[in-house]
Write a protein that holds these residues in place. Structure first.
Motif, short mmCIF file in Angstrom:
data_model
loop_
_atom_site.label_atom_id
_atom_site.label_comp_id
_atom_site.label_asym_id
_atom_site.label_seq_id
_atom_site.Cartn_x
_atom_site.Cartn_y
_atom_site.Cartn_z
N TYR A 589 -29.26 7.99 -26.47
CA TYR A 589 -28.85 9.39 -26.48
C TYR A 589 -29.48 10.24 -27.60
CZ TYR A 589 -25.27 7.67 -23.30
OH TYR A 589 -24.60 7.09 -22.24
N LYS A 590 -30.53 9.76 -28.24
CA LYS A 590 -31.19 10.56 -29.27
C LYS A 590 -31.58 11.93 -28.71
CE LYS A 590 -35.09 10.56 -32.48
NZ LYS A 590 -36.33 9.85 -32.92
N ASP A 591 -31.34 12.99 -29.50
CA ASP A 591 -31.66 14.37 -29.08
C ASP A 591 -31.00 14.72 -27.75
OD1 ASP A 591 -33.32 14.68 -31.34
OD2 ASP A 591 -35.04 13.85 -30.27
N TYR A 592 -29.78 14.26 -27.58
CA TYR A 592 -29.05 14.46 -26.32
C TYR A 592 -29.03 15.92 -25.90
CZ TYR A 592 -25.11 13.32 -23.09
OH TYR A 592 -24.30 13.13 -22.00
N ASN A 593 -28.63 16.81 -26.79
CA ASN A 593 -28.49 18.22 -26.43
C ASN A 593 -29.82 18.84 -25.98
OD1 ASN A 593 -25.67 19.03 -26.79
ND2 ASN A 593 -25.97 18.45 -28.93
N GLN A 594 -30.89 18.46 -26.64
CA GLN A 594 -32.19 19.03 -26.29
C GLN A 594 -32.71 18.45 -24.97
OE1 GLN A 594 -31.48 17.68 -29.41
NE2 GLN A 594 -31.05 19.72 -30.25
N ARG A 595 -32.65 17.13 -24.83
CA ARG A 595 -33.20 16.50 -23.64
C ARG A 595 -32.40 16.81 -22.39
NH1 ARG A 595 -34.20 10.41 -23.92
NH2 ARG A 595 -32.27 10.29 -25.14
N MET A 596 -31.11 17.00 -22.54
CA MET A 596 -30.27 17.29 -21.38
C MET A 596 -30.72 18.57 -20.66
SD MET A 596 -26.16 17.96 -21.36
CE MET A 596 -26.30 19.62 -22.04
N ARG A 597 -31.28 19.49 -21.40
CA ARG A 597 -31.63 20.80 -20.84
C ARG A 597 -33.03 20.85 -20.24
NH1 ARG A 597 -27.89 21.91 -24.88
NH2 ARG A 597 -26.29 23.42 -24.24
N GLN A 598 -33.80 19.78 -20.33
CA GLN A 598 -35.12 19.82 -19.73
C GLN A 598 -34.99 19.73 -18.21
OE1 GLN A 598 -36.67 16.44 -21.87
NE2 GLN A 598 -36.45 15.07 -20.13
N PRO A 599 -35.89 20.34 -17.46
CA PRO A 599 -35.79 20.33 -16.00
C PRO A 599 -35.66 18.91 -15.45
CG PRO A 599 -37.49 21.86 -16.69
CD PRO A 599 -37.05 21.12 -17.93
N GLY A 600 -34.65 18.71 -14.60
CA GLY A 600 -34.42 17.39 -14.04
C GLY A 600 -33.62 16.46 -14.91
N GLY A 601 -33.17 16.94 -16.09
CA GLY A 601 -32.41 16.10 -17.00
C GLY A 601 -33.31 15.07 -17.69
N PHE A 602 -32.70 14.02 -18.23
CA PHE A 602 -33.50 12.99 -18.89
C PHE A 602 -33.03 11.60 -18.43
CE2 PHE A 602 -29.97 13.32 -21.91
CZ PHE A 602 -29.76 12.01 -22.34
N HIS A 603 -33.95 10.66 -18.47
CA HIS A 603 -33.70 9.32 -17.97
C HIS A 603 -33.23 8.43 -19.11
CE1 HIS A 603 -35.02 5.40 -15.94
NE2 HIS A 603 -34.14 5.94 -15.13
N ARG A 604 -32.05 7.84 -18.95
CA ARG A 604 -31.55 6.91 -19.95
C ARG A 604 -32.39 5.63 -19.89
NH1 ARG A 604 -27.46 3.19 -19.95
NH2 ARG A 604 -26.67 3.82 -17.90
N ALA A 605 -32.69 5.08 -21.02
CA ALA A 605 -33.59 3.93 -21.11
C ALA A 605 -33.16 2.80 -20.18
CB ALA A 605 -33.64 3.42 -22.55
N ASN A 606 -34.15 2.22 -19.48
CA ASN A 606 -33.89 1.11 -18.57
C ASN A 606 -35.00 0.08 -18.75
OD1 ASN A 606 -33.68 -0.62 -16.28
ND2 ASN A 606 -32.61 0.98 -15.16
N PRO A 607 -34.82 -0.88 -19.67
CA PRO A 607 -35.90 -1.82 -19.98
C PRO A 607 -36.41 -2.60 -18.76
CG PRO A 607 -34.16 -1.96 -21.62
CD PRO A 607 -33.64 -1.09 -20.52
N ALA A 608 -35.53 -2.91 -17.81
CA ALA A 608 -35.96 -3.70 -16.66
C ALA A 608 -37.03 -2.99 -15.84
CB ALA A 608 -34.76 -4.05 -15.78
N ARG A 609 -37.04 -1.66 -15.86
CA ARG A 609 -38.10 -0.92 -15.17
C ARG A 609 -39.46 -1.21 -15.78
NH1 ARG A 609 -37.98 3.08 -11.65
NH2 ARG A 609 -39.75 4.13 -12.61
N GLU A 610 -39.47 -1.56 -17.04
CA GLU A 610 -40.72 -1.87 -17.74
C GLU A 610 -40.96 -3.38 -17.82
OE1 GLU A 610 -42.40 0.82 -18.45
OE2 GLU A 610 -40.66 2.01 -17.79
N ARG A 611 -40.17 -4.14 -17.09
CA ARG A 611 -40.24 -5.61 -17.10
C ARG A 611 -39.98 -6.17 -18.49
NH1 ARG A 611 -44.95 -7.18 -12.58
NH2 ARG A 611 -43.73 -6.38 -10.80
N ILE A 612 -39.02 -5.53 -19.15
CA ILE A 612 -38.49 -6.06 -20.40
C ILE A 612 -37.09 -6.55 -20.07
CG2 ILE A 612 -37.77 -5.51 -22.76
CD1 ILE A 612 -39.89 -3.24 -22.67
N TRP A 613 -36.85 -7.86 -20.23
CA TRP A 613 -35.63 -8.48 -19.73
C TRP A 613 -34.69 -8.78 -20.89
CZ3 TRP A 613 -36.60 -7.55 -14.86
CH2 TRP A 613 -37.91 -7.65 -14.38
N GLU A 614 -33.66 -7.99 -21.05
CA GLU A 614 -32.71 -8.19 -22.15
C GLU A 614 -31.60 -9.14 -21.71
OE1 GLU A 614 -31.57 -4.29 -23.51
OE2 GLU A 614 -33.51 -3.99 -24.52
N THR A 615 -32.01 -10.34 -21.30
CA THR A 615 -31.09 -11.39 -20.90
C THR A 615 -31.10 -12.49 -21.96
OG1 THR A 615 -32.82 -12.60 -19.71
CG2 THR A 615 -31.58 -10.94 -18.46
#
Length: 761
Positions: A589-615
């Motif tokens: 949620y770093k810079d939550y207020n600023q990023r929330m207002r960008q068009p389309g919102g902002f994507h919360r980090a998802n390591p598995a999309r980058e094939r980083i497996w936090e298991t």
């Protein structure tokens, strides 16, 4: 409601003029039709409000009309001109209102003032906000923290949810069940073990690049209709869409886009489902096993179908998994799935021909005893061909309520290990509780056993949603305290505790004026994008408070004095709440207020999309199921015992019933129906529209029965039944839930059918 049902099988598309007509009907009925129509133009827009219905993703840029039929119904439902003011409650006792249907209760309109139940008159009477907060605070201070349950529906904003979990934890409990416990908790348990995150990996962009879409147990046309836009575009590109579901849902077969003038005028609807496979309820686990077995054995026989590089680099446990798959017999797979070996091979062939595959699913996978295994097996199927962490592929759980995923991500959870307790304790100067709290099943059990003394509901209709009504409702009435933060009247407000409060709040669509001006809230969609939401309409009453204001009022009246959480400042400026969320977990949620207002919102980090497996293994994990029998402790094999699925109509959202017509299934005029295969009807000598009772098959000493249901012939496998939720929820035992996740197993309830006398009312 016991009106006779009218059944005329539907043969049209989803969307189209049927959706337009349905929308016109509800706009006229709820009033404010012109202003509500104008408000709809701002629905799911960056400068507008986020839908109060489902959590499906919002495209960037959005469509001109970025709403669906059910989303528009939800908006009209919130913006109704009808009001339930104190004079309404002066005319009606609570006992009288208990005889009203779910539809009638909410149809009455918006609540306007805080109310308290008066035992002497059996009526809700108005009282000032300060008095309500003081009395609630006094009651909570008089009990042990773990005797109170803080439930949250998936509709509350991130800001309100963060404040709510902090209230509960500073009070001293992790009793924070939520609506995810009812539906996608199986996802939240399965995916961290397999891919290291509790959410899906798909975004809307993936739909533009996929080669194949597999849909399991998800009735898109009813539950998340805006997804039909992505399915429509994919189908027009030639992407095969394979639907795997016991009921044949007409709304998933063809679609006419209401925003496409050519389709609307010339009726060239799009075929959505290329192939439809009707497995038996609970058969997904065996089917997924069969698909994995087919691929592994094809590779064993010299074909090149597995992504060996992905398996070697990114996964753990493949060899043991492969041995388990080879060990299953095809007769066993056919018996449990309800599909033939040839049908399973047909799906496997389609899968191996595609390079980028998405696995989309809903509660048809999660609401089973083997719900966690189902999700893990879908992940394994995707691993076999490297379909996680690449464009156009991934796993896609379709969440229900509009912010159920978001509130989990700001720590509405009963599991202390999932919340940043050390940081919360440091920020707010308290010692957070460390013991596991209650999920919804545990909460119901505590109420039934008399171990709970208070239930606070941040939205929702918990009494109506939970299983085990025969035991639950009498116990609920004995609770010393129930508090309902709500916009409308529902069943949970009538089955209440000895002290009961209705605290009416602003809708998300209404302007929330606070000390620093109109406020903006935020929520997260099914694909982990976080969006702002601006109120657009004047409040339904001058006496309404926002959810954050109500939570703060209860907190200040309940908790010991502590200057670190500045509840008043938060209520006056929600940017301060978002700053607190960002400080609590800057990784997301770093810079939550600023990023929330960008068009389309902002994507919360998802390591598995980058094939980083936090298991625990640092890789994606193959996890074979313990058994292919999804209901081994409640067998439904052999004629006479049926597998009942509870389902929603396209005229409802969760327990909110907009009307009595289920257009896509051709069922009109009543919800008291049971859908049955015609061959099963013949064996039981049942005629269409004959009235029957359903009785749960369970040897636990509790009688569970729902009667006066009319039989409707339907395209459903033999041995399976379907009936509406929540009307048939009383058939669901509390113990009949998914292993590990505790999600009520509402898709396979073992029942018997009993004919009722023709003279039955």
């Amino acid at each position: 409601m016991t009106d006779d049902v009218e059944h005329v099988p539907y043969d049209g598309p989803s969307g189209g003029w049927g959706s337009v007509k349905s929308l016109k009907t509800i706009l006229r009925r709820e009033g404010h039709s012109v202003s509500t129509s104008l408000a709809l133009r701002k629905q799911n827009k960056d400068d507008g409000f986020m839908c109060v219905s489902c959590a499906w993703a919002k495209p960037n840029p959005p469509h001109l009309f970025e709403f669906c039929e059910n989303g528009a119904k939800a908006t009209a439902w919130d913006l109704t001109s009808e009001r339930l003011e104190p004079d309404f409650f002066a005319r009606h006792t609570v006992t009288e209102l208990e005889s009203w249907s779910d539809h009638q209760l909410e149809q009455g309109g918006r609540l306007t003032e805080p109310m308290k139940w008066d035992a002497a008159t059996d009526r809700y009477l108005p009282l000032p906000w300060d008095q309500a907060f003081a009395e609630i605070g006094t009651a909570l201070r008089g009990m042990k923290p773990d005797e109170a349950i803080f439930y949250a529906s998936g509709r509350a904003s991130n800001e309100a949810s963060y404040m709510y979990q902090l209230l509960a934890r500073m009070y001293g409990t992790n009793n924070l069940p939520d609506s995810s416990n009812m539906c996608h908790e199986s996802t939240s348990v399965a995916l961290p073990k397999t891919i290291g995150v509790p959410v899906g990996t798909v975004t809307l962009d993936d739909f533009e690049h996929t080669d194949l879409i597999l849909i399991f147990g998800q009735n898109t046309a009813t539950n998340s209709p805006r997804m039909l836009h992505q399915l429509d575009e994919a189908s027009r590109r030639g992407v095969p869409i394979i639907t795997i579901n016991p009921l044949r849902e007409k709304g998933l077969e063809r679609f006419t886009n209401p925003q496409n003038p050519v389709q609307m005028l010339l009726s060239p609807s799009t075929r959505i489902t290329a192939q439809y496979f009707q497995l038996r309820p609970g058969g997904d686990l065996a089917l997924l096993t069969g698909l994995c077995k087919s691929l592994i054995e094809a590779e064993d026989n010299g074909a090149t179908v597995l992504d060996q590089a992905f398996i070697a680099q990114h996964t753990h446990g493949f060899e043991a998994f492969a041995r388990a798959m080879r060990g299953h017999d095809w007769k066993e797979i056919e018996r449990h799935s309800g599909l033939t070996h040839a049908q399973v091979e047909d799906i496997a062939t389609l899968y191996t021909r595609a390079n980028k595959v998405m696995g989309v699913y809903g509660m048809g996978l999660t609401q089973h005893r083997a719900g966690v295994d189902n999700v893990q097996m879908l992940a394994a199927l995707l691993f076999l061909r490297g379909n996680i962490g690449k464009q156009g592929a991934g796993i896609c759980p379709v969440r229900g309520h509009s912010n159920v995923q978001g509130q989990r991500a700001v720590w509405i959870t009963e599991k202390p290990e999932l919340a940043p307790l050390d940081k919360l304790g440091e920020m707010y100067g308290f010692s957070p509780p460390r013991t596991k709290g209650t999920d919804v099943v545990d909460a119901a059990g505590k109420v039934i056993k008399g171990q709970a003394k208070a239930v606070i509901q941040l939205g929702g209709n918990l009494v109506r949603s939970l299983p085990e009504h025969r035991l639950l409702e009498p116990a609920w009435r004995k609770l010393p305290l129930t508090v309902m933060i709500t916009t409308k009247l529902n069943r949970s407000h009538l089955i209440h505790g000895r002290a009961a409060y209705l605290l009416p709040c602003l809708s998300r669509i209404e302007i929330d004026r606070q000390a620093t001006g109109p406020q903006v809230v935020s929520m997260e969609d099914s694909t982990s994008f976080i969006h702002p939401s601006h109120g657009m309409r004047e409040p339904a009453s001058e006496h309404l408070l926002s959810e954050p204001a109500i939570i703060a009022g209860i907190a200040k009246a309940t908790l010991p004095s502590n200057p670190k959480p500045d509840w008043d400042a938060w209520v006056g400026n929600y940017e301060l709440v978002r700053e607190a969320i960002a400080e609590t977990f800057p990784k997301w949620y770093k810079d939550y207020n600023q990023r929330m207002r960008q068009p389309g919102g902002f994507h919360r980090a998802n390591p598995a999309r980058e094939r980083i497996w936090e298991t625990k293994t640092g890789k994606a994990n193959f996890l074979p199921p313990k058994s292919l029998d999804a209901n081994k402790d409640t067998p439904v094999e052999g004629f006479g015992t049926f597998a009942l699925m509870t389902i929603r109509s396209n005229d409802q959202f969760n327990t909110t019933i907009y009307g009595y017509d289920d257009r896509f299934r051709g069922i009109n005029g009543s919800r008291e129906v049971v859908m049955m295969n015609e061959r099963d009807m013949a064996r039981l000598a049942l005629a269409p529209e004959q009235r029957v009772s359903l009785i749960t098959v369970a040897d636990d000493g509790v009688h569970r029965e729902v009667g006066n249901l009319q039989v409707v012939p339907f395209d459903i496998p033999e041995g399976a039944l379907a009936a509406y939720y929540p009307e048939c929820n009383p058939l669901l035992p509390l113990w009949h839930h998914a292993e590990e996740s505790h999600v009520p197993a509402a898709k396979t309830i073992p029942v018997k059918v009993r004919r009722m006398s023709p003279a039955a009312p």
